[in-house]
Design a protein around this motif. Structure first.
Motif, PDB file in Angstrom:
ATOM      1  N   UNK A   1     -33.711 -23.382  22.607  1.00  0.00           N
ATOM      2  CA  UNK A   1     -32.904 -22.176  22.397  1.00  0.00           C
ATOM      3  C   UNK A   1     -33.696 -21.139  21.591  1.00  0.00           C
ATOM      4  N   UNK A   2     -34.475 -21.597  20.635  1.00  0.00           N
ATOM      5  CA  UNK A   2     -35.308 -20.655  19.863  1.00  0.00           C
ATOM      6  C   UNK A   2     -36.315 -19.967  20.797  1.00  0.00           C
ATOM      7  N   UNK A   3     -36.822 -20.702  21.771  1.00  0.00           N
ATOM      8  CA  UNK A   3     -37.780 -20.120  22.728  1.00  0.00           C
ATOM      9  C   UNK A   3     -37.078 -19.393  23.875  1.00  0.00           C
TER      10      UNK A   3
ATOM     11  N   UNK B   1     -36.750 -17.256  29.190  1.00  0.00           N
ATOM     12  CA  UNK B   1     -37.897 -16.431  28.774  1.00  0.00           C
ATOM     13  C   UNK B   1     -39.095 -16.555  29.726  1.00  0.00           C
ATOM     14  N   UNK B   2     -39.186 -17.644  30.488  1.00  0.00           N
ATOM     15  CA  UNK B   2     -40.346 -17.790  31.369  1.00  0.00           C
ATOM     16  C   UNK B   2     -40.047 -17.174  32.748  1.00  0.00           C
ATOM     17  N   UNK B   3     -40.774 -16.117  33.073  1.00  0.00           N
ATOM     18  CA  UNK B   3     -40.497 -15.314  34.267  1.00  0.00           C
ATOM     19  C   UNK B   3     -40.331 -16.093  35.564  1.00  0.00           C
ATOM     20  N   UNK B   4     -41.312 -16.917  35.967  1.00  0.00           N
ATOM     21  CA  UNK B   4     -41.183 -17.593  37.273  1.00  0.00           C
ATOM     22  C   UNK B   4     -39.965 -18.510  37.361  1.00  0.00           C
ATOM     23  N   UNK B   5     -39.599 -19.160  36.250  1.00  0.00           N
ATOM     24  CA  UNK B   5     -38.423 -20.047  36.262  1.00  0.00           C
ATOM     25  C   UNK B   5     -37.155 -19.188  36.394  1.00  0.00           C
ATOM     26  N   UNK B   6     -37.090 -18.123  35.611  1.00  0.00           N
ATOM     27  CA  UNK B   6     -35.904 -17.244  35.638  1.00  0.00           C
ATOM     28  C   UNK B   6     -35.709 -16.661  37.037  1.00  0.00           C
TER      29      UNK B   6
ATOM     30  N   UNK C   1     -35.540 -20.626  26.331  1.00  0.00           N
ATOM     31  CA  UNK C   1     -35.563 -21.330  27.617  1.00  0.00           C
ATOM     32  C   UNK C   1     -34.105 -21.643  27.944  1.00  0.00           C
ATOM     33  N   UNK C   2     -33.406 -22.201  26.956  1.00  0.00           N
ATOM     34  CA  UNK C   2     -31.959 -22.420  27.053  1.00  0.00           C
ATOM     35  C   UNK C   2     -31.264 -21.309  26.279  1.00  0.00           C
ATOM     36  N   UNK C   3     -30.144 -20.855  26.786  1.00  0.00           N
ATOM     37  CA  UNK C   3     -29.398 -19.790  26.106  1.00  0.00           C
ATOM     38  C   UNK C   3     -28.161 -20.326  25.404  1.00  0.00           C
ATOM     39  N   UNK C   4     -27.700 -21.500  25.828  1.00  0.00           N
ATOM     40  CA  UNK C   4     -26.492 -22.086  25.243  1.00  0.00           C
ATOM     41  C   UNK C   4     -26.739 -23.578  25.067  1.00  0.00           C
ATOM     42  N   UNK C   5     -25.990 -24.164  24.150  1.00  0.00           N
ATOM     43  CA  UNK C   5     -26.183 -25.597  23.903  1.00  0.00           C
ATOM     44  C   UNK C   5     -25.466 -26.421  24.988  1.00  0.00           C
ATOM     45  N   UNK C   6     -25.796 -27.708  25.031  1.00  0.00           N
ATOM     46  CA  UNK C   6     -25.179 -28.602  26.029  1.00  0.00           C
ATOM     47  C   UNK C   6     -23.661 -28.607  25.884  1.00  0.00           C
ATOM     48  N   UNK C   7     -23.168 -28.693  24.654  1.00  0.00           N
ATOM     49  CA  UNK C   7     -21.710 -28.771  24.447  1.00  0.00           C
ATOM     50  C   UNK C   7     -21.020 -27.454  24.807  1.00  0.00           C
ATOM     51  N   UNK C   8     -21.668 -26.337  24.516  1.00  0.00           N
ATOM     52  CA  UNK C   8     -21.063 -25.035  24.881  1.00  0.00           C
ATOM     53  C   UNK C   8     -20.861 -24.937  26.386  1.00  0.00           C
ATOM     54  N   UNK C   9     -21.893 -25.344  27.139  1.00  0.00           N
ATOM     55  CA  UNK C   9     -21.806 -25.226  28.596  1.00  0.00           C
ATOM     56  C   UNK C   9     -20.813 -26.222  29.175  1.00  0.00           C
ATOM     57  N   UNK C  10     -20.770 -27.409  28.568  1.00  0.00           N
ATOM     58  CA  UNK C  10     -19.808 -28.432  29.024  1.00  0.00           C
ATOM     59  C   UNK C  10     -18.380 -27.898  28.847  1.00  0.00           C
ATOM     60  N   UNK C  11     -18.124 -27.283  27.693  1.00  0.00           N
ATOM     61  CA  UNK C  11     -16.793 -26.736  27.427  1.00  0.00           C
ATOM     62  C   UNK C  11     -16.458 -25.625  28.428  1.00  0.00           C
ATOM     63  N   UNK C  12     -17.442 -24.788  28.687  1.00  0.00           N
ATOM     64  CA  UNK C  12     -17.224 -23.689  29.645  1.00  0.00           C
ATOM     65  C   UNK C  12     -16.826 -24.252  31.010  1.00  0.00           C
ATOM     66  N   UNK C  13     -17.521 -25.305  31.405  1.00  0.00           N
ATOM     67  CA  UNK C  13     -17.252 -25.937  32.713  1.00  0.00           C
ATOM     68  C   UNK C  13     -15.833 -26.521  32.758  1.00  0.00           C
ATOM     69  N   UNK C  14     -15.432 -27.208  31.688  1.00  0.00           N
ATOM     70  CA  UNK C  14     -14.081 -27.800  31.659  1.00  0.00           C
ATOM     71  C   UNK C  14     -13.046 -26.681  31.797  1.00  0.00           C
TER      72      UNK C  14
END
Ligand code: BYC
Length: 327
Positions: free
Chosen positions: A215-217, A146-151, A219-232
């Motif tokens: 995630x509510x804000x 959600x924060x423009x400069x970071x994105x 800033x993160x779109x997915x949880x730590x475990x979701x991304x870890x699973x995706x990576x595996x």
């Protein structure tokens, strides 16, 4: 600010975030949102510059001129990523000096992954394939933060990271298909970097202090475990193409879930590394502090030059007058 106005601003902010609008530096934002962004972006920037060390360790010993040139370019890219991220963090009203000071005094973290040593040349390949691979998996969703400069900073960073990931894969492929000794060296590096790479995604969701709010804000779109699973799920077929195995006897495809199951992560090791007890914590932060101190003269010279330029501009006549004088 009246309570009414505060509530109105907060409601407008929540509505903008919910509508996937970008928050920009001059927009009103809750102080907690600002602080959490500074925390994450600073940790991210610090990781980029500390992450230069384990790979730079091999620049002088790269096995060919081609590999040396590639590695130097990659390490320079990481410095660039740090700069984009420190600049993006500055838009939140916090200076780079302040952030570096917090890194050097241990008040801000950097990624756990960089507290492990690079013991052989194959580690450069394993970092590219696994560490940069994990970084991309984590960071592509931040392009929609959600924060423009970071994105916006993340767009370029992710493009460069995916190039880094491919160079690591290609390096490991060359070793894996090389002599028996080279193959064993590649396998040993993957064995050592696999579990720390899974830890990069952060603690499990039920122990992640910031995930729900971030995630509510958006800033993160997915949880730590979701991304870890995706990576595996991404890494398993890639390991097969490389002709290498992943050091987890419990790793197997789960038809029902449509994902790979994997073994238990040693979270005690993760928290211990975060506390400063990893194999290289002292070395990494010591080297960083030393580099900062030794670079003081460069910062002083740049500041003196900028001052001189500003003074010269002030005393110089406006361009139009100079033109007339010449005529
Ligand atoms: N290492 O509530 P949680 C790169 C901390 S650069 C250390 O889940 P959050 C690369 C966390 O900060 C890689 N600390 O936090 C560079 C928090 O502590 P604080 C860096 C970790 O923020 C060069 C506490 O644990 N990437 O890839 O919701 C060459 C609780 O965690 C770690 C980024 O920074 C960790 N692994 O989620 C090659 C990406 N994990 O802050 C490659 C941006 C957690 O309360 N950052 N902690 O003191 C993120 O996506 C998130 O900040 C994280 C953590 C997923 C890392």
């Amino acid at each position: 600010m009246t309570a009414d106005l505060g509530a109105q601003l907060a409601a407008a902010f929540d509505a903008a975030v919910a509508a996937d609008e970008r928050v920009e530096p001059r927009d009103w934002m809750p102080e907690e949102y600002r602080a959490s962004l500074v925390r994450q972006m600073a940790q991210h920037a610090h990781s980029e510059i500390i992450g230069m060390q384990p790979e730079a360790n091999w620049i002088t010993r790269a096995p060919s001129l081609r590999r040396k040139a590639i590695l130097m370019a990659k390490v320079q890219d990481e410095a660039g990523h740090g700069l984009y991220l420190y600049s993006a963090a500055e838009t939140l009203g916090t200076s780079r000096d302040e952030l570096l000071d917090k890194l050097h005094s241990g008040r801000q973290k950097y990624s756990s992954i960089f507290n492990y040593p690079t013991l052989t040349w194959a580690d450069v390949g394993a970092i590219g394939w696994l560490v940069d691979g994990a970084a991309i998996t984590n960071q592509v969703p931040i392009c929609r933060c959600s924060y423009g400069p970071y994105a916006r900073a993340m767009v370029r960073i992710c493009k460069e990271e995916s190039f880094h990931q491919r160079q690591g894969f290609e390096l490991l492929m060359a070793l894996s298909q090389g002599t028996e000794e080279q193959h064993a060296m590649a396998q040993d590096a993957v064995n050592r970097w696999w579990w720390p790479s899974l830890m990069m995604f952060g603690p499990p969701d039920d122990e992640s202090a910031h995930s729900a709010q971030s995630m509510a804000w958006r800033i993160k779109r997915h949880s730590n475990d979701e991304l870890r699973q995706r990576f595996v799920d991404i890494a398993v077929p890639q390991a097969e193409s490389l002709g290498l195995t992943l050091p987890d006897p419990d790793l197997k495809w789960n038809e029902e879930r449509g994902h790979h199951d994997f073994g238990a992560i040693d979270w005690a090791e993760f928290w211990d590394v975060l506390k400063g007890n990893g194999p290289c914590n002292e070395q990494r932060i010591g080297q960083r502090r030393r580099a900062h101190e030794e670079g003081a003269w460069v910062r002083d010279a740049a500041a003196a030059y900028a001052q001189k330029q500003a003074a010269q501009q002030q005393t110089a006549k406006p361009a139009g007058q100079n033109e007339e004088a010449r005529v």
